[in-house]
Design an enzyme around this catalytic site. Structure first.
Site, mmCIF file in Angstrom:
data_model
loop_
_atom_site.group_PDB
_atom_site.id
_atom_site.type_symbol
_atom_site.label_atom_id
_atom_site.label_comp_id
_atom_site.label_asym_id
_atom_site.label_seq_id
_atom_site.Cartn_x
_atom_site.Cartn_y
_atom_site.Cartn_z
ATOM 1 N N SER A 346 0.656 -1.301 -0.018
ATOM 2 C CA SER A 346 0.016 0.044 0.044
ATOM 3 C C SER A 346 0.719 1.438 -0.103
ATOM 4 C CB SER A 346 -0.930 -0.089 1.119
ATOM 5 O OG SER A 346 -1.667 0.922 1.142
ATOM 6 N N ASP A 357 9.887 4.870 -10.473
ATOM 7 C CA ASP A 357 9.402 5.579 -11.885
ATOM 8 C C ASP A 357 10.050 6.673 -12.072
ATOM 9 O OD1 ASP A 357 7.461 3.077 -11.977
ATOM 10 O OD2 ASP A 357 5.945 4.589 -12.135
ATOM 11 N N LYS A 371 -0.872 -4.209 -2.810
ATOM 12 C CA LYS A 371 -1.920 -3.789 -2.384
ATOM 13 C C LYS A 371 -2.087 -2.556 -2.873
ATOM 14 C CE LYS A 371 -4.929 -2.215 0.828
ATOM 15 N NZ LYS A 371 -5.475 -0.753 0.919
#
Length: 583
Positions: A346, A357, A371
């Site tokens: 999460s 990224d 999650k």
């Protein structure tokens, strides 16, 4: 038969005919409120009959006595009957009446409703959940990061209340220590006490006293302490250290209301100590508050860059979260390594995904949990509980969906991605996953969870080692060994770098295990020599100084940390060639 469906109640004893409860319209308030929220707010449209069937499964699951079951028409090979909204509510009411009227035991309507609600939510996804009013309070306390009590980590082991460690700065710090056995609370013996009872007895209003009778190794008489309860702060960053090579180390264990602020203070303190690179440890961090994940990532991201975005049910439901601070705040950008594992979920995945990224640092470890569902919080008017309902999905800046695929089988979902992965092969982590490319042309992988840039070898514990951890034998022995000796270094730094567990310590530990009924062979000790030395040394440190020092000793033998420290060359190169372009 109810609504074309069948409810079977198998009785252990004879049927107890209790009069059907009246006013089921009011007793169904919780179920109807949750059902309404599902249809209005859930991330996707749902099959209302499937939700009702799952609710009836939950109803019979809530019945303890006998092998009770519910069968839908499709499970019975029958043609499903179409039911409108009114008929579906009638079906639930009829099932509740049948249970109240015919079930062996008397069950409160509230308990039955909770069963129905949890059943309905199980038909949606693994993370939508219902909390009772008491559980709601506990969750709020966890995310707020404080509670009122005496400030100890404890464990109930074989009916004995044992202190794992006092929390630094709490009323218990300097009085209680690791290994203490609390035998009395307010003069009442604690033998056989439950964890829930401990919390009830030790927590209370700030300033109120509690008297404890404590048995400590090396002291014949019972120690008597009066501890005044205070507001205890739960740190999101309990471990902040300088490691070798001017490396700052930060462990984040949860994302609560104070996490980002704690990180800011930690980074400032580490810079003052000469930090030139950072290892951010997110292992076993199951997540927490979305906004805190965004604010943590904001310390490392260029102002204006996308950190994460969510998409919900509507066509205009995309919500973007962007950085507001300058790159690395006011300080010089530093090489960054983020350490994750299967327990990172999460909010942890939001941070790791943004770092990866945006070419901000190197992600190491194992593929994270996966999650990526956002739960909206809906306080329930009917009983003061809380509905945690999935309303959106998380995506990394490049558009990678964090959430893993799932089915109705929750246990299979938890195990998926672990059992099918070869922990020694990075190719197995990446097989079949969609590839995305960063601004510096690095490949990163979709398909659920965050796949690390560098897979790390995991220490595999033997059955013997796992049994030692689960039994608490090392902690028990540590209290005995430390309590019987007084020739310890006064300075922890001297202890950490210079202390070696003596042969007598190993021999006494083996004797302790045999006295406790263990079958211990010389080959077990020989094969686990390094492991035992680290764990015993750490256990002694916890008794002598506390939990932070315990962790620091264990960190010295942490293989994943050692491997990550060797990867800062790659992290430095990544920082050097980063374009700084936002997405």
């Amino acid at each position: 038969m109810i609504g074309g469906r069948f409810l079977f109640l198998f009785y252990v004893l004879s049927v107890s005919w209790v009069g059907a409860a009246s006013a089921w319209d009011s007793d169904l308030r919780l179920v109807l409120e949750v059902r309404d929220k599902i249809h209005r707010e859930y991330v996707a449209k749902v099959d209302s009959l499937r939700v009702i069937d799952a609710g009836l499964d939950g109803l019979v699951t809530a019945l303890d006595a006998g092998d009770n079951l519910y069968r839908s028409p499709s499970e019975l090979g029958l043609e499903p009957r179409s039911l409108d909204d009114r008929a579906q509510v009638g079906l639930l009411a009829e099932a509740l009446q049948e249970v109240q009227g015919q079930y062996l035991l008397s069950v409160s309507p509230d308990s039955l409703q909770r069963g129905v609600v949890r059943g309905m939510l199980s038909a949606l996804d693994p993370h939508s959940n219902y909390l009772s009013a008491a559980e709601y309070v506990d969750m709020a306390e966890t995310y707020r990061g404080d509670f009122e009590g005496i400030g100890i980590y404890f464990e109930v082991r074989r009916g004995r209340l044992l202190v794992i460690a006092p929390i630094v700065g709490s009323p218990s710090y300097g009085k209680l220590r690791a290994g203490d056995h609390i035998v009395e609370i307010e003069g009442v013996p604690t033998d056989g006490i439950s964890t829930e009872e401990v919390i009830e007895k030790l927590r209370g209003p700030r300033g109120s006293p509690v008297r404890l009778g404590v048995s400590r190794q090396g002291r014949d008489a019972l120690l008597d302490f009066v501890v005044r309860r205070e507001r205890i702060k739960l740190k999101s960053l309990p471990y902040v250290f300088m490691l070798a090579g001017n490396t700052g180390y930060v462990r984040i264990v949860r994302f609560a209301e104070t996490t980002a602020a704690e990180l800011g203070r930690a980074l400032a303190a580490l810079r003052l100590q000469g930090m030139k690179r950072l290892l951010l440890d997110l292992r076993d961090n199951g997540g927490g508050l979305l906004q805190q994940a965004v604010e943590v990532a904001d310390y490392f991201v260029d102002s204006g860059s996308l950190i994460v975005y969510t998409e919900g049910r509507g066509f205009d439901s995309r919500h973007e979260y962007r950085a507001r601070r300058p790159f690395w705040g006011e300080g010089e950008p530093l090489p960054l390594v983020v350490l994750i594992d299967h327990g990172s979920a999460s909010a942890s995945e939001i941070v790791a995904g943004a770092v990866q990224d945006l070419d901000l640092g190197l992600v190491t470890g194992q593929t994270s949990f996966g999650k990526g569902l956002v739960q909206g919080q809906f306080p329930l008017r009917s009983n003061g509980g809380l509905l945690l309902l999935t309303v959106a999905r998380y995506y990394t800046p490049l558009g990678r969906l964090i959430q893993r695929p799932y089915t109705d089988d929750i246990q299979a979902y938890i195990k998926a991605g672990v059992d099918d992965v070869d922990p020694n092969s990075i190719d197995s982590l990446r097989a079949g996953k969609e590839i995305f490319y960063t601004a510096s042309s690095r490949a990163v992988y979709g398909g659920g969870g965050i796949t690390p840039d560098v897979l790390l070898r995991v220490e595999e514990y033997s059955d013997f080692a796992i049994d030692l951890f689960s039994s608490g034998a090392i902690a028990d022995f540590s209290g005995i060994w430390v309590g019987g000796r007084g020739d310890w270094p006064q300075d922890f730094a001297e202890y950490r770098t210079g202390y070696e567990v003596p042969e007598e310590g190993f021999a006494d530990f083996a004797a302790f295990l045999r006295d406790e009924g263990w079958e211990v062979g010389a080959e077990d000790f020989a094969a686990h020599r390094d492991f035992l030395h680290r764990e015993l040394k750490a256990g002694f440190a916890r008794v002598l100084w506390g939990d932070e020092q315990y962790y620091r000793v264990r960190l010295d033998g942490d293989g994943e940390v050692e491997q990550s420290l060797g990867l800062f060359g790659e992290a430095s190169a990544l920082l050097a060639r980063r374009t700084g372009t936002g997405y």
